[in-house]
Enzyme design. Structure first.
Site, PDB file in Angstrom:
ATOM      1  N   HIS A  60       0.849  -1.200   0.000  1.00 38.07           N
ATOM      2  CA  HIS A  60       0.000   0.000   0.000  1.00 38.07           C
ATOM      3  C   HIS A  60       0.879   1.243   0.000  1.00 38.07           C
ATOM      4  O   HIS A  60       2.102   1.151   0.162  1.00 38.07           O
ATOM      5  CB  HIS A  60      -0.985  -0.013   1.177  1.00 38.07           C
ATOM      6  CG  HIS A  60      -0.360   0.054   2.542  1.00 38.07           C
ATOM      7  ND1 HIS A  60       0.538  -0.878   2.997  1.00 38.07           N
ATOM      8  CD2 HIS A  60      -0.516   0.948   3.557  1.00 38.07           C
ATOM      9  CE1 HIS A  60       0.898  -0.580   4.240  1.00 38.07           C
ATOM     10  NE2 HIS A  60       0.282   0.529   4.592  1.00 38.07           N
ATOM     11  N   HIS A  62       1.284   3.892   1.976  1.00 40.98           N
ATOM     12  CA  HIS A  62       1.762   4.649   3.130  1.00 40.98           C
ATOM     13  C   HIS A  62       3.289   4.706   3.055  1.00 40.98           C
ATOM     14  O   HIS A  62       3.944   3.755   2.611  1.00 40.98           O
ATOM     15  CB  HIS A  62       1.318   3.981   4.444  1.00 40.98           C
ATOM     16  CG  HIS A  62      -0.091   4.311   4.832  1.00 40.98           C
ATOM     17  ND1 HIS A  62      -0.868   3.492   5.611  1.00 40.98           N
ATOM     18  CD2 HIS A  62      -0.860   5.402   4.544  1.00 40.98           C
ATOM     19  CE1 HIS A  62      -2.057   4.054   5.792  1.00 40.98           C
ATOM     20  NE2 HIS A  62      -2.084   5.205   5.138  1.00 40.98           N
ATOM     21  N   ASP A  64       5.760   4.388   5.036  1.00 39.29           N
ATOM     22  CA  ASP A  64       6.656   3.399   5.652  1.00 39.29           C
ATOM     23  C   ASP A  64       6.710   2.082   4.880  1.00 39.29           C
ATOM     24  O   ASP A  64       7.423   1.161   5.278  1.00 39.29           O
ATOM     25  CB  ASP A  64       6.292   3.169   7.136  1.00 39.29           C
ATOM     26  CG  ASP A  64       4.832   2.773   7.340  1.00 39.29           C
ATOM     27  OD1 ASP A  64       3.990   3.096   6.484  1.00 39.29           O
ATOM     28  OD2 ASP A  64       4.540   2.146   8.369  1.00 39.29           O
ATOM     29  N   HIS A  65       5.964   2.002   3.768  1.00 41.14           N
ATOM     30  CA  HIS A  65       6.019   0.809   2.924  1.00 41.14           C
ATOM     31  C   HIS A  65       6.460   1.151   1.495  1.00 41.14           C
ATOM     32  O   HIS A  65       6.549   0.262   0.659  1.00 41.14           O
ATOM     33  CB  HIS A  65       4.636   0.142   2.878  1.00 41.14           C
ATOM     34  CG  HIS A  65       4.205  -0.391   4.205  1.00 41.14           C
ATOM     35  ND1 HIS A  65       4.160  -1.728   4.489  1.00 41.14           N
ATOM     36  CD2 HIS A  65       3.858   0.252   5.354  1.00 41.14           C
ATOM     37  CE1 HIS A  65       3.773  -1.898   5.759  1.00 41.14           C
ATOM     38  NE2 HIS A  65       3.578  -0.708   6.291  1.00 41.14           N
ATOM     39  N   HIS A 140      -7.280  -2.161   5.664  1.00 38.67           N
ATOM     40  CA  HIS A 140      -6.448  -1.127   6.281  1.00 38.67           C
ATOM     41  C   HIS A 140      -7.074   0.230   5.969  1.00 38.67           C
ATOM     42  O   HIS A 140      -8.143   0.294   5.372  1.00 38.67           O
ATOM     43  CB  HIS A 140      -5.013  -1.257   5.749  1.00 38.67           C
ATOM     44  CG  HIS A 140      -4.008  -0.442   6.493  1.00 38.67           C
ATOM     45  ND1 HIS A 140      -3.980  -0.349   7.867  1.00 38.67           N
ATOM     46  CD2 HIS A 140      -2.958   0.318   6.054  1.00 38.67           C
ATOM     47  CE1 HIS A 140      -2.991   0.437   8.233  1.00 38.67           C
ATOM     48  NE2 HIS A 140      -2.358   0.863   7.162  1.00 38.67           N
ATOM     49  N   ASP A 210      -0.237  -4.026   5.877  1.00 37.26           N
ATOM     50  CA  ASP A 210      -0.859  -3.770   7.170  1.00 37.26           C
ATOM     51  C   ASP A 210      -2.334  -4.174   7.102  1.00 37.26           C
ATOM     52  O   ASP A 210      -2.985  -3.978   6.079  1.00 37.26           O
ATOM     53  CB  ASP A 210      -0.791  -2.283   7.496  1.00 37.26           C
ATOM     54  CG  ASP A 210       0.639  -1.764   7.637  1.00 37.26           C
ATOM     55  OD1 ASP A 210       1.590  -2.563   7.541  1.00 37.26           O
ATOM     56  OD2 ASP A 210       0.806  -0.546   7.804  1.00 37.26           O
ATOM     57  N   HIS A 268       6.079  -5.505  11.860  1.00 36.01           N
ATOM     58  CA  HIS A 268       5.418  -4.198  11.841  1.00 36.01           C
ATOM     59  C   HIS A 268       5.124  -3.701  13.262  1.00 36.01           C
ATOM     60  O   HIS A 268       4.038  -3.200  13.565  1.00 36.01           O
ATOM     61  CB  HIS A 268       4.128  -4.226  11.009  1.00 36.01           C
ATOM     62  CG  HIS A 268       3.711  -2.861  10.536  1.00 36.01           C
ATOM     63  ND1 HIS A 268       2.787  -2.095  11.217  1.00 36.01           N
ATOM     64  CD2 HIS A 268       4.110  -2.103   9.506  1.00 36.01           C
ATOM     65  CE1 HIS A 268       2.620  -0.950  10.599  1.00 36.01           C
ATOM     66  NE2 HIS A 268       3.417  -0.927   9.541  1.00 36.01           N
TER      67      HIS A 268
END
Lengths: 301, 301
Positions: A60, A62, A64-65, A140, A210, A268
């Protein structure tokens, strides 16, 4: 099958906590899964060859990914890459990367293909000779997919003693491996199961991050060899999980148990916790075969 | 004035080489200059408070100067920032950041202002009570600005002995500091220079990266206190400099000498070189007061 954790922490990169990224080595493929900021440096630290990465799966969008991807794509160019790179990720990923490359007037000199995902149902996104990759739709805050990596079931193994005993001609061996019976010159039919052994069980790995607790994924990951499931929180912070659409360690363990997976890896982790040991304790009470991800840890699966 | 080098290498982040980013502390401001991938982690390593950064200056939109910005902006949100953040950078920076935030559905909960630059002439982009920041148009492959940080000239210092000697009334002190003469009650005019000392010389710092050798910048950086000038190459790789629109250490030194700056700091080294010592040697032959940037190095200026 070998899994290298490059980063397994939530939210923001820190000196000792990298955001999500991992490399799965399976049947000679090196699949990169997610690409948080700093992934390039983690790849170097693990001495993983950049040129062996041809497929990148992004769960996805976001940061942090995903915020390590523009830099990695640029680095491939600087390294003189010539081979194709395939990026699988949510709709919008192409526009984002293309805009960044355009602004820097730094187009890739290698073929870059985006496979944008938008389906809410599981779909096969990659199919090679020996491996398939399919999506695991997750729950998510934004559109998110996990990924299921699965070896294809191989050929049956020749039973060398049996073919000698029945004096089966070599020209039948390929058919035997494909599961066919043999009819000898005298007309006798020999059942394939007498002439071959079952193939090795196919290995599989499911990456689910996530996501909030969702039993909808269970049919998709049922009896998978290894499940990586996010565990951002402990039960003590249980109230935060549905609010942020993340899971607790206990919830991850319940999913692992209900899906009857072989092994559970938790990751995570929120950086609010000083130690990750309580994650293992909490999950092990429900699903004993649980391990903790750790930046730089390698799992031989 | 204190300069902290967070990263000073060209091209791609590596285990021990961070791409360009630095923090200039001047008159209680903490200015972040460029923001390559990994800048957040470098800020943490240096224990620099994220909340003190209110102004970020981006020279150009190549990844090694910019790909750490989306993550930093997201981290500010996660840290609960409430105060304004101002980003100064080339036209397009707003579209890029906005798209990434939109895709992640992660809008900032603090006011974020973009000041997009497109002028080919030097312009003042920030003016505070005690500091101004202006652009230094550079010659690179894409639109690029350096930045000149300059303390405003302070008030004149009261000559305590002189005002006592002439029995100047306190109510004139502010005017004296502003440079005005004083007319005593007896009608006598006292020249300001008898009653005050010159203010401390104003400090200044010029950041010039990335750029090819260009004498056009000399009038803009003339007699600046400290010049940071890129030196991607040594003279031995001189042929690469104009091709990639970068400079050699010798070229940086020639600029420093012609502009009669106080001190030269070299940075943006290509990672092809095992050691950066030859950069200092090459430049020092032309401009002796030269120092080398180094990730984590702090210059008290």
């Amino acid at each position: 099958m070998k899994l290298t954790i490059l980063g397994c922490y939530a939210a923001t990169p820190r000196s000792l906590n990298n955001p999500t990224s991992q490399v799965l080595e399976i049947k000679n493929h090196l699949f990169l899964i997610d690409c948080g900021e700093g992934t390039q440096v983690q790849l170097r630290k693990q001495k993983l060859k950049f040129s062996r990465i041809n497929h990148i799966f992004i769960s996805h969008l976001h940061g942090d990914h995903f915020f390590g991807l523009p830099g990695l794509i640029s680095t491939f160019r600087l390294l003189g890459r010539k081979t194709e790179l395939h990026v699988y990720g949510p709709k919008g990923i192409k526009e984002a990367i293309t805009l960044l490359l355009k602004l820097g007037d730094s187009w890739t000199n290698y073929p870059l293909y985006f496979h944008e995902l938008s389906s809410l149902e599981s779909e096969i996104v990659f199919e090679g000779n020996k491996v398939t990759v399919s999506t695991i739709p997750l729950q998510h805050r934004i559109y998110t997919n996990g990924f299921l990596f699965k070896e294809k079931i191989g050929e049956r193994k020749l039973n060398v003693e049996a073919v000698a005993k029945y004096r089966v001609n070599k020209c039948y061996f390929q058919n035997i491996k494909k599961g066919k019976d043999v009819i000898l010159e005298n007309g006798q039919r020999i059942d394939n199961r007498l002439l071959s052994h079952d193939p090795l069980p196919s290995k599989s790995y499911a990456f689910c991050s996530d996501t909030q607790y969702s039993e909808e994924i269970i049919p998709l990951i049922n009896e998978v060899g290894v499940l990586y499931h996010e565990a951002t929180f402990l039960e003590s912070e249980k109230a935060l999980a549905p609010k942020t659409k993340h899971s607790t360690a206990m919830e991850a363990a319940i999913i692992a148990k209900k899906a009857n997976v072989g092994k559970l890896i938790l990751g995570h982790f929120s950086t609010r916790y000083g130690s990750t040991c309580p994650f293992k304790e909490e999950a092990a009470a429900i699903f004993p075969n649980v391990e903790l991800a750790e930046d730089g840890r390698i799992f031989d699966l």
